[in-house]
Motif scaffolding. Structure first.
Motif, PDB file in Angstrom:
ATOM      1  N   VAL B  68       0.877  -1.172   0.000  1.00  0.00           N
ATOM      2  CA  VAL B  68       0.000   0.000   0.000  1.00  0.00           C
ATOM      3  C   VAL B  68       0.909   1.215   0.000  1.00  0.00           C
ATOM      4  CG1 VAL B  68      -1.810   1.240   1.239  1.00  0.00           C
ATOM      5  CG2 VAL B  68      -1.721  -1.230   1.326  1.00  0.00           C
ATOM      6  N   VAL B  69       0.683   2.136  -0.953  1.00  0.00           N
ATOM      7  CA  VAL B  69       1.613   3.270  -1.060  1.00  0.00           C
ATOM      8  C   VAL B  69       0.962   4.609  -0.743  1.00  0.00           C
ATOM      9  CG1 VAL B  69       3.178   2.113  -2.673  1.00  0.00           C
ATOM     10  CG2 VAL B  69       1.230   3.419  -3.571  1.00  0.00           C
ATOM     11  N   SER B  70      -0.364   4.647  -0.702  1.00  0.00           N
ATOM     12  CA  SER B  70      -1.018   5.927  -0.404  1.00  0.00           C
ATOM     13  C   SER B  70      -2.409   5.659   0.159  1.00  0.00           C
ATOM     14  CB  SER B  70      -1.125   6.789  -1.669  1.00  0.00           C
ATOM     15  OG  SER B  70      -1.967   6.156  -2.616  1.00  0.00           O
ATOM     16  N   ALA B  71      -2.960   6.693   0.778  1.00  0.00           N
ATOM     17  CA  ALA B  71      -4.324   6.588   1.288  1.00  0.00           C
ATOM     18  C   ALA B  71      -4.960   7.968   1.272  1.00  0.00           C
ATOM     19  CB  ALA B  71      -4.321   6.034   2.716  1.00  0.00           C
ATOM     20  N   ASP B  72      -6.217   7.992   0.892  1.00  0.00           N
ATOM     21  CA  ASP B  72      -7.030   9.192   1.084  1.00  0.00           C
ATOM     22  C   ASP B  72      -8.140   8.763   2.032  1.00  0.00           C
ATOM     23  OD1 ASP B  72      -8.898  11.242   1.005  1.00  0.00           O
ATOM     24  OD2 ASP B  72      -8.348  11.804  -1.053  1.00  0.00           O
ATOM     25  N   VAL B  73      -7.904   9.047   3.289  1.00  0.00           N
ATOM     26  CA  VAL B  73      -8.791   8.531   4.328  1.00  0.00           C
ATOM     27  C   VAL B  73     -10.181   9.149   4.216  1.00  0.00           C
ATOM     28  CG1 VAL B  73      -9.129   8.534   6.831  1.00  0.00           C
ATOM     29  CG2 VAL B  73      -6.927   7.852   5.883  1.00  0.00           C
ATOM     30  N   GLY B  74     -10.242  10.420   3.814  1.00  0.00           N
ATOM     31  CA  GLY B  74     -11.532  11.086   3.665  1.00  0.00           C
ATOM     32  C   GLY B  74     -12.367  10.475   2.544  1.00  0.00           C
ATOM     33  N   GLY B  90     -14.219   0.387   5.842  1.00  0.00           N
ATOM     34  CA  GLY B  90     -13.422   0.373   7.063  1.00  0.00           C
ATOM     35  C   GLY B  90     -11.985   0.017   6.710  1.00  0.00           C
ATOM     36  N   LEU B  91     -11.025   0.620   7.423  1.00  0.00           N
ATOM     37  CA  LEU B  91      -9.609   0.372   7.121  1.00  0.00           C
ATOM     38  C   LEU B  91      -8.879  -0.024   8.408  1.00  0.00           C
ATOM     39  CD1 LEU B  91      -7.216   0.537   5.063  1.00  0.00           C
ATOM     40  CD2 LEU B  91      -6.956   2.939   5.726  1.00  0.00           C
ATOM     41  N   VAL B  92      -8.169  -1.155   8.347  1.00  0.00           N
ATOM     42  CA  VAL B  92      -7.322  -1.588   9.460  1.00  0.00           C
ATOM     43  C   VAL B  92      -5.867  -1.345   9.064  1.00  0.00           C
ATOM     44  CG1 VAL B  92      -6.604  -3.522  10.910  1.00  0.00           C
ATOM     45  CG2 VAL B  92      -8.980  -3.396  10.094  1.00  0.00           C
ATOM     46  N   VAL B  93      -5.185  -0.502   9.808  1.00  0.00           N
ATOM     47  CA  VAL B  93      -3.763  -0.244   9.553  1.00  0.00           C
ATOM     48  C   VAL B  93      -2.954  -1.309  10.286  1.00  0.00           C
ATOM     49  CG1 VAL B  93      -1.858   1.372   9.816  1.00  0.00           C
ATOM     50  CG2 VAL B  93      -4.165   2.227   9.308  1.00  0.00           C
ATOM     51  N   ALA B  94      -2.268  -2.156   9.534  1.00  0.00           N
ATOM     52  CA  ALA B  94      -1.477  -3.244  10.134  1.00  0.00           C
ATOM     53  C   ALA B  94      -0.153  -3.368   9.380  1.00  0.00           C
ATOM     54  CB  ALA B  94      -2.259  -4.559  10.079  1.00  0.00           C
ATOM     55  N   THR B  95       0.453  -2.229   9.052  1.00  0.00           N
ATOM     56  CA  THR B  95       1.646  -2.240   8.194  1.00  0.00           C
ATOM     57  C   THR B  95       2.938  -2.435   8.974  1.00  0.00           C
ATOM     58  OG1 THR B  95       1.340   0.169   8.163  1.00  0.00           O
ATOM     59  CG2 THR B  95       0.812  -1.035   6.153  1.00  0.00           C
ATOM     60  N   GLY B  96       2.845  -2.542  10.310  1.00  0.00           N
ATOM     61  CA  GLY B  96       4.021  -2.946  11.072  1.00  0.00           C
ATOM     62  C   GLY B  96       5.184  -1.977  11.010  1.00  0.00           C
ATOM     63  N   LEU B 231       0.337   6.788   4.832  1.00  0.00           N
ATOM     64  CA  LEU B 231      -0.804   7.479   5.444  1.00  0.00           C
ATOM     65  C   LEU B 231      -0.607   8.998   5.506  1.00  0.00           C
ATOM     66  CD1 LEU B 231      -1.549   5.001   8.359  1.00  0.00           C
ATOM     67  CD2 LEU B 231      -3.167   5.673   6.550  1.00  0.00           C
ATOM     68  N   ALA B 232       0.562   9.469   5.048  1.00  0.00           N
ATOM     69  CA  ALA B 232       0.863  10.901   5.133  1.00  0.00           C
ATOM     70  C   ALA B 232      -0.167  11.714   4.352  1.00  0.00           C
ATOM     71  CB  ALA B 232       2.266  11.166   4.592  1.00  0.00           C
ATOM     72  N   GLY B 233      -0.368  12.962   4.784  1.00  0.00           N
ATOM     73  CA  GLY B 233      -1.253  13.872   4.060  1.00  0.00           C
ATOM     74  C   GLY B 233      -2.705  13.776   4.473  1.00  0.00           C
ATOM     75  N   ASN B 234      -2.989  12.988   5.518  1.00  0.00           N
ATOM     76  CA  ASN B 234      -4.378  12.824   5.956  1.00  0.00           C
ATOM     77  C   ASN B 234      -4.669  13.527   7.283  1.00  0.00           C
ATOM     78  OD1 ASN B 234      -5.877  10.918   4.036  1.00  0.00           O
ATOM     79  ND2 ASN B 234      -3.908   9.884   4.317  1.00  0.00           N
ATOM     80  N   ASP B 240       5.905   8.594  15.438  1.00  0.00           N
ATOM     81  CA  ASP B 240       6.219   7.268  15.969  1.00  0.00           C
ATOM     82  C   ASP B 240       4.985   6.356  15.951  1.00  0.00           C
ATOM     83  OD1 ASP B 240       7.834   5.237  17.002  1.00  0.00           O
ATOM     84  OD2 ASP B 240       7.191   5.684  19.043  1.00  0.00           O
ATOM     85  N   GLY B 241       4.493   6.072  14.772  1.00  0.00           N
ATOM     86  CA  GLY B 241       3.356   5.165  14.639  1.00  0.00           C
ATOM     87  C   GLY B 241       2.046   5.914  14.499  1.00  0.00           C
TER      88      GLY B 241
END
Lengths: 62, 387
Positions: B68-74, B90-96, B231-234, B240-241
């Motif tokens: 996954v390289v990007s997200a637009d959460v809105g 629904g989105l589960v963030v589990a990218t470790g 997840l940046a830009g949201n 730190d996580g």
């Protein structure tokens, strides 16, 4: 419901004992003992026990 | 692992809709702890690590080998490395996390990390070469486990380098760390403490104190970096996580939750300060809680308001001894007492804050797991404290 523990993998961490104390226990020497055919009502507990096993040594067979 | 467990727990919580799990690695989820122990040592096969997914997730779609390289959460859409997009309810963030790397000049050819199965294959091939000389940068849990495994595999020299004066000092405190150092040295691990790797050359590494260590392999075990770039830009707190609330929701959004190593969550059992906890057990515990939160939202109901309050637990295997921990020893480093045994043998140490037991660590042979477990119920009964 049949519980199988891969004794080659098991390292007696005991996490299963916390999840399903009616099925798993550690004996005085710290070694795992378990009930291989537990009551169906304990299925959720045994599933949790399989999840939390650090070595993933527990299998639930129907 | 967090993704698989979240999918299983969404089903267990009653969600019957579509689930897609996206993973960067080209294989189904597998169990990582043996990578530095049983698998690296050759006692367990690489193939034995795959998790057995529950029957309830047989219909889950797996998109593997694709980050996954990007997200637009809105807009509720994520972008994948192959250019495709996935929409979601629904989105589960589990990218470790990924290994932190040393910022040092010089040759990169001998530098290794250990996070994935592919990493472990490469490292095992190198550690089993006759006469191999190994430097491990970082005296944390993974660094010390790798060092112990390398010695067991017959490496000619194994040296652990760390800026702290003792191994595993910050998580466990001086009393336990001193004993860990003694046991590792007794088994043949060398330590270069109070210094750091500053450069790589054609023979090995250069240390901050000017010493040089010859090395055929350098393992960097200097912590980890949460995988949150996508997840940046949201407008999320990604310091730190992924910062979450007590129900593991991020950004105040009911359809966004985070689990596992990447989640920075408050633990209601302790002081409520959001922290990332890189314990194996937390991936499963947080997936269970986050799935309940998300499943309630997807069903149009309110989530259970009881905040997430896991009892942390971890283990670490070195040479012929195990470290077994329950609770949060790092919160009680100012008041450490031996509860059972003595430092030279099997022993149990209690960590206290404000006079209360907050963590227990047992060190020794097979019996210490049960010894630590005897204190677990006491830890569970302790009331929460405030900072």
């Amino acid at each position: 419901m049949k519980v199988v523990v891969d004794t080659n993998k098991c390292q007696d961490h005991g996490q299963c004992v916390f999840a399903a104390p009616d099925v798993f226990r550690l004996d005085e020497a710290g070694r795992l003992a378990y009930v291989s055919g537990p009551d169906e009502s304990l299925r959720a507990d045994v599933e949790d026990a399989a999840d939390v096993c650090p070595l993933q040594a527990i299998t639930l067979e129907d | 692992m967090g993704g698989l467990r979240a999918a299983e727990q969404l089903r267990a919580a009653g969600y019957t809709g579509l689930i897609t799990v996206v993973g960067e690695e080209p294989r189904m989820p597998y169990n990582r702890p043996p990578l530095s122990k049983e698998v690296l040592a050759g006692r367990q096969s690489f193939d034995s690590l795959a998790f057995r997914p529950r029957a309830s997730v047989a219909d889950v779609k797996w998109v593997l080998g694709t980050a996954v390289v990007s997200a637009d959460v809105g807009r509720r859409v994520v972008g994948l490395a192959d250019g495709s997009e996935l929409t979601f309810d629904g989105l589960v963030v589990a990218t470790g996390v990924r290994p932190r790397r040393l910022r040092c000049p010089g040759l990169a050819a001998r530098r290794r990390t250990l996070r994935t199965l592919a990493d472990a294959r490469v490292l095992r091939a190198e550690l089993t070469r006759p006469g191999v000389r190994v430097v491990v940068a970082g005296a944390g849990f993974i660094g010390c486990e790798v060092a112990a495994t390398a010695v067991a595999l017959g490496a000619a020299e194994v040296t652990v380098v760390d800026p702290e004066p003792l191994p595993m000092l910050r998580p466990l405190g001086e009393l336990t760390a001193r004993e860990l150092l003694r046991r590792h040295e007794w088994h043949g691990v060398r330590f270069a403490l109070g210094t750091a790797v500053t450069a790589f050359d054609d023979r090995g590494v250069v240390l901050a104190d000017g010493r040089r260590l010859n090395a055929d392999v350098v393992v960097e075990a200097v912590g980890s970096v949460p995988n949150t770039d996508w997840l940046a830009g949201n407008g999320l707190d990604l310091d730190d996580g992924v910062r979450t609330d007590g129900l593991l929701r991020a950004g105040g959004l009911p359809y966004l939750v985070a689990v596992g190593d990447v989640a920075r969550f408050p633990n209601a059992r302790y002081d409520g300060v959001p922290r990332r906890v890189e314990h194996w057990s937390i991936a499963g515990d947080s997936a269970k809680r986050a799935a309940r939160t998300l499943a309630a939202h997807l069903a149009g109901t309110e989530p259970d308001p009881e905040p997430f309050a896991p009892l942390p637990s971890f283990w670490s295997d070195h040479h012929d001894f195990r470290l077994q921990c329950f609770g949060a020893p790092a919160l009680g480093l100012d008041d450490v007492r031996v509860l059972e045994g003595e430092a030279a043998g099997d022993f149990v140490v209690g960590y206290h804050r404000g006079g209360r037991l907050v963590g227990v660590v047992a060190l020794g042979g097979p019996a210490v797991t049960a010894a630590a477990a005897r204190h677990r119920s006491a830890l569970l009964k302790q009331p929460a404290f405030t900072a």
